[in-house]
Design a protein around this motif. Structure first.
Motif, PDB file in Angstrom:
ATOM      1  N   UNK A  41       0.827  -1.219   0.000  1.00 45.05           N
ATOM      2  CA  UNK A  41       0.000   0.000   0.000  1.00 45.05           C
ATOM      3  C   UNK A  41       0.856   1.260   0.000  1.00 45.05           C
ATOM      4  N   UNK A  42       0.308   2.294  -0.639  1.00 43.38           N
ATOM      5  CA  UNK A  42       0.884   3.631  -0.498  1.00 43.38           C
ATOM      6  C   UNK A  42       0.188   4.220   0.723  1.00 43.38           C
ATOM      7  N   UNK A  43       0.950   4.485   1.742  1.00 41.67           N
ATOM      8  CA  UNK A  43       0.349   4.991   2.982  1.00 41.67           C
ATOM      9  C   UNK A  43       0.792   6.436   3.164  1.00 41.67           C
ATOM     10  N   UNK A  44      -0.201   7.309   3.276  1.00 44.30           N
ATOM     11  CA  UNK A  44       0.135   8.728   3.380  1.00 44.30           C
ATOM     12  C   UNK A  44      -0.605   9.363   4.544  1.00 44.30           C
ATOM     13  N   UNK A  45       0.095  10.273   5.174  1.00 46.40           N
ATOM     14  CA  UNK A  45      -0.544  11.094   6.212  1.00 46.40           C
ATOM     15  C   UNK A  45      -0.416  12.534   5.750  1.00 46.40           C
ATOM     16  N   UNK A  46      -1.538  13.187   5.674  1.00 43.89           N
ATOM     17  CA  UNK A  46      -1.592  14.568   5.165  1.00 43.89           C
ATOM     18  C   UNK A  46      -0.895  14.685   3.809  1.00 43.89           C
ATOM     19  N   UNK A  47      -1.149  13.677   2.972  1.00 45.09           N
ATOM     20  CA  UNK A  47      -0.691  13.612   1.566  1.00 45.09           C
ATOM     21  C   UNK A  47       0.808  13.344   1.429  1.00 45.09           C
ATOM     22  N   UNK A  48       1.477  13.069   2.536  1.00 42.35           N
ATOM     23  CA  UNK A  48       2.919  12.788   2.481  1.00 42.35           C
ATOM     24  C   UNK A  48       3.162  11.333   2.882  1.00 42.35           C
ATOM     25  N   UNK A  49       4.146  10.668   2.233  1.00 42.29           N
ATOM     26  CA  UNK A  49       4.479   9.301   2.655  1.00 42.29           C
ATOM     27  C   UNK A  49       4.787   9.284   4.160  1.00 42.29           C
ATOM     28  N   UNK A  50       4.301   8.232   4.826  1.00 49.03           N
ATOM     29  CA  UNK A  50       4.438   8.207   6.280  1.00 49.03           C
ATOM     30  C   UNK A  50       5.217   6.984   6.745  1.00 49.03           C
ATOM     31  N   UNK A  51       5.921   7.156   7.859  1.00 49.58           N
ATOM     32  CA  UNK A  51       6.631   6.026   8.475  1.00 49.58           C
ATOM     33  C   UNK A  51       5.628   5.227   9.298  1.00 49.58           C
ATOM     34  N   UNK A  52       5.913   3.938   9.470  1.00 49.00           N
ATOM     35  CA  UNK A  52       4.974   3.056  10.176  1.00 49.00           C
ATOM     36  C   UNK A  52       4.748   3.501  11.620  1.00 49.00           C
ATOM     37  N   UNK A  53       5.785   4.053  12.227  1.00 46.17           N
ATOM     38  CA  UNK A  53       5.636   4.413  13.651  1.00 46.17           C
ATOM     39  C   UNK A  53       5.212   5.871  13.852  1.00 46.17           C
ATOM     40  N   UNK A  54       4.817   6.531  12.788  1.00 46.18           N
ATOM     41  CA  UNK A  54       4.361   7.922  12.924  1.00 46.18           C
ATOM     42  C   UNK A  54       3.079   7.964  13.763  1.00 46.18           C
ATOM     43  N   UNK A  55       3.084   8.825  14.768  1.00 41.91           N
ATOM     44  CA  UNK A  55       1.910   8.938  15.642  1.00 41.91           C
ATOM     45  C   UNK A  55       0.919   9.917  15.006  1.00 41.91           C
ATOM     46  N   UNK A  56      -0.326   9.495  14.953  1.00 39.08           N
ATOM     47  CA  UNK A  56      -1.348  10.322  14.305  1.00 39.08           C
ATOM     48  C   UNK A  56      -1.785  11.456  15.215  1.00 39.08           C
ATOM     49  N   UNK A  57      -2.129  12.559  14.576  1.00 37.42           N
ATOM     50  CA  UNK A  57      -2.616  13.726  15.309  1.00 37.42           C
ATOM     51  C   UNK A  57      -4.090  13.957  14.960  1.00 37.42           C
ATOM     52  N   UNK A  58      -4.753  14.690  15.836  1.00 38.74           N
ATOM     53  CA  UNK A  58      -6.162  15.008  15.591  1.00 38.74           C
ATOM     54  C   UNK A  58      -6.308  15.693  14.221  1.00 38.74           C
ATOM     55  N   UNK A  59      -7.334  15.284  13.464  1.00 38.66           N
ATOM     56  CA  UNK A  59      -7.658  15.868  12.146  1.00 38.66           C
ATOM     57  C   UNK A  59      -6.677  15.491  11.033  1.00 38.66           C
ATOM     58  N   UNK A  60      -5.787  14.543  11.328  1.00 37.24           N
ATOM     59  CA  UNK A  60      -4.887  14.088  10.255  1.00 37.24           C
ATOM     60  C   UNK A  60      -5.711  13.438   9.143  1.00 37.24           C
ATOM     61  N   UNK A  61      -5.136  13.471   7.949  1.00 42.29           N
ATOM     62  CA  UNK A  61      -5.770  12.809   6.797  1.00 42.29           C
ATOM     63  C   UNK A  61      -4.898  11.612   6.457  1.00 42.29           C
ATOM     64  N   UNK A  62      -5.438  10.411   6.640  1.00 39.96           N
ATOM     65  CA  UNK A  62      -4.655   9.192   6.426  1.00 39.96           C
ATOM     66  C   UNK A  62      -5.255   8.432   5.249  1.00 39.96           C
ATOM     67  N   UNK A  63      -4.415   8.093   4.266  1.00 40.61           N
ATOM     68  CA  UNK A  63      -4.964   7.347   3.119  1.00 40.61           C
ATOM     69  C   UNK A  63      -4.148   6.096   2.839  1.00 40.61           C
ATOM     70  N   UNK A  64      -4.863   5.025   2.513  1.00 39.66           N
ATOM     71  CA  UNK A  64      -4.247   3.759   2.109  1.00 39.66           C
ATOM     72  C   UNK A  64      -4.697   3.453   0.683  1.00 39.66           C
ATOM     73  N   UNK A  65      -3.730   3.329  -0.207  1.00 42.43           N
ATOM     74  CA  UNK A  65      -4.032   2.993  -1.608  1.00 42.43           C
ATOM     75  C   UNK A  65      -3.182   1.810  -2.018  1.00 42.43           C
TER      76      UNK A  65
END
Lengths: 73, 348
Positions: A41-65
């Motif tokens: 999967x292409x995993x992005x947080x706020x439209x940027x590639x994300x590391x697996x251990x990145x901690x999510x913040x309120x209102x983040x946009x997370x996408x799995x493609x």
């Protein structure tokens, strides 16, 4: 807290979901795509590639493609 | 004003236009066609029923009542289908706001080789990196979205920028693209949803991922046939020129698994042109098989000679040889090719 979760697999899903504080990208993936492998999967947080251990913040946009999506004829 | 500022303004203006379309008329797809001939059929039958009833024609009225029931049921089903096909109306909450759309536009710049905004023609296009699938170079593709067409039917096209189409069909520039239309396959629903909600980064990414994936089970032209390959005449598998065998008798191409060689003359054979000796079971071409004299048993030359020697010793070579001799009284074997099913040997 809430994050905008987008799963572009299958029928597609995009909506705000409630997650616990300290939720990482990896744990969200395991929860939402239990049978999937993160490397597929292409995993992005706020439209940027994300590391697996990145901690999510309120209102983040997370996408799995999925990286492989089969077209047809 | 710096180039960056100009670009940012263009992105914002585009985002506002796209949002305005999606939140307005873009929400509505075309209304399905509503044919009225079923309604007319029903009202005609009702009129005929009333006429029959007034005349006291009991049997005709009974029959017409049955027809009315059937017509009404059919009309009901058509209306249900009409309702089912009505465009869904996503709530304004589901459509991305101008800020999100603008953020998607900015992100496209990092994701694709080139992004073009055309405010006048209301087009947004991106250019992918060159695509190569299973060692077949297909070149870069431009994905062009016509945002005013969203909700009106096909609203984007996929154009090969440096086309390397299939030899068999110039319109097919990618195994899943024909005539600038992508067959979305399993990405179809997700793409439709991403477009309808204004998630442009997701839309373009989904299309790109489909372009970067090859599905050999459902392709306009399979990659094995991209540069002049063909289908195996026997099993239908796609084969490249290097993998194909040409049948010496019918000239059809067969794959490695389906081809055989005649044990006698070594000619390459397809399944349809090969047969087996009914004695030794060896694979031969039909030209190297002969009928055992006086029978309809096809055998190879070796078995034929053995059979003749055995006949001299009055020992049958095979169960078939014990069958009463019939056919050509001179004992000459007809070549296998000279006979077809349902034909019989005619005495000379």
């Amino acid at each position: 807290m809430k994050v905008l979760f987008i799963n572009n697999d299958g029928a597609g899903f995009a909506d705000y979901v409630e997650v616990e504080e300290g939720t990482t990208v990896r744990s969200l993936f395991k929860k939402e795509v239990p049978h999937g492998q993160p490397e597929g999967y292409l995993i992005r947080v706020n439209r940027q590639p994300a590391a697996a251990d990145q901690v999510l913040q309120d209102q983040d946009r997370v996408s799995f493609t999925a990286t492989k999506i089969e077209g047809a004829a | 004003m710096s180039t960056k500022t100009i670009l940012l303004r263009r992105q914002i203006r585009t985002a506002v236009q796209i949002h305005s379309h999606l939140a307005g008329t873009g929400r509505f797809g075309p209304i399905p066609v509503l044919y009225d001939h079923e309604w007319q059929k029903l009202t005609n039958t009702v009129r005929r029923f009333e006429f029959a009833r007034e005349k006291g024609w009991q049997a005709a009225a009974d029959s017409l009542l049955t027809q009315i029931d059937l017509s009404a049921a059919s009309l009901g089903r058509r209306l249900d289908r009409f309702r089912h096909e009505l465009p869904r109306n996503p709530s304004p909450m589901q459509v991305s706001g101008p800020r999100d759309i603008a953020a998607d536009l900015a992100a496209l710049d990092q994701e694709f080789v080139e992004v073009q905004l055309n405010l006048q023609e209301k087009k947004l296009s991106v250019l992918t990196s060159p695509i190569e699938l299973e060692d077949t170079y297909l070149g870069p593709f431009r994905i062009r979205l016509h945002w005013e067409e969203i909700g009106q039917g096909p609203c984007y096209e996929v154009i090969a920028e440096d086309p390397h189409p299939a030899d068999a069909n110039d319109d097919v520039t990618h195994p899943h693209v024909s005539g600038e239309t992508l067959c979305e396959g399993e990405g179809s629903t997700a793409i439709r949803k991403a477009i309808a909600q204004g998630r442009l980064l997701d839309f373009f990414t989904l299309v790109k991922q489909i372009l970067e994936t090859y599905n050999p089970d459902s392709a306009y032209v399979s990659l094995s046939r991209w540069s002049g390959g063909r289908d195996c005449y026997d099993c239908g598998t796609s084969i490249s020129d290097e993998e194909s065998w040409c049948c010496s008798r019918c000239s059809e191409s067969v794959c490695d698994g389906c081809h055989s060689s005649c044990a006698a003359c070594d000619e390459t054979l397809c399944g349809g042109c090969s047969a087996s000796c009914q004695d030794c079971r060896g694979i031969l071409c039909r030209g190297c098989l002969e009928f055992r004299p006086g029978s309809r048993v096809l055998v190879c030359n070796d078995c034929l000679e053995k059979g003749e020697e055995s006949d001299d010793d009055e020992t049958p070579a095979s169960p078939e040889a014990e069958q009463p001799h019939e056919g050509c009284p001179c004992g000459a074997a007809a070549p296998a090719d000279s006979l077809r099913l349902e034909e019989t040997l005619v005495p000379a």
